[in-house]
Motif scaffolding. Structure first.
Motif: not given
Length: 123
Positions: A2-12, A14-23, A118-119
């Motif tokens: 089973q997989l669960q993605a997380s870490g999305g959000g609103l960013v300007q 030029g910004g950065s995000l790190r998404l995670s996929c927990a199994a 969602l990103v």
């Protein structure tokens, strides 16, 4: 698995995000992981993939040089670090996994899928 993605959000832009996929479930360390995204009104597209060991990775041209895929098998988690984000990166991002795969860029190569995260990149 089973997989669960997380870490999305609103960013300007030029910004950065790190998404995670927990199994959870079966031995995550035996599975290749792929990241895909789907923007509103568009088809799902491949973003990046990493082999079970982390020794092989593959990126789409649209994110190459801006994204890094990695994994920590001890934590049963894969990551997608996204830098220099652009408004066109706005999408729902999904992680997927498959056992009999090194790295794959087609969605039909992956059996297991997580829910999306969602990103949104504002200009």
């Amino acid at each position: 698995v089973q997989l669960q993605a997380s870490g999305g959000g609103l960013v300007q832009a030029g910004g950065s995000l790190r998404l995670s996929c927990a199994a959870s479930g079966r031995t995550f360390s035996s599975y290749a992981v792929g990241w895909f995204r789907q923007a509103p009104g568009k088809e799902r597209e491949f973003v990046a993939a990493i082999s079970w060991s982390g020794g092989n990775s593959y990126y789409s041209d649209s994110v190459k040089g801006r994204c890094t895929v990695s994994r920590d098998n001890a934590k049963n988690t894969a990551y997608l670090q996204m830098n220099s984000l652009k408004p066109e990166d706005t999408a729902v991002y999904y992680c997927a996994a498959d056992f009999a795969l090194v790295v794959g860029s087609r969605g039909d190569e992956y059996v297991y899928w997580g829910q999306g995260t969602l990103v949104t990149v504002s200009s």
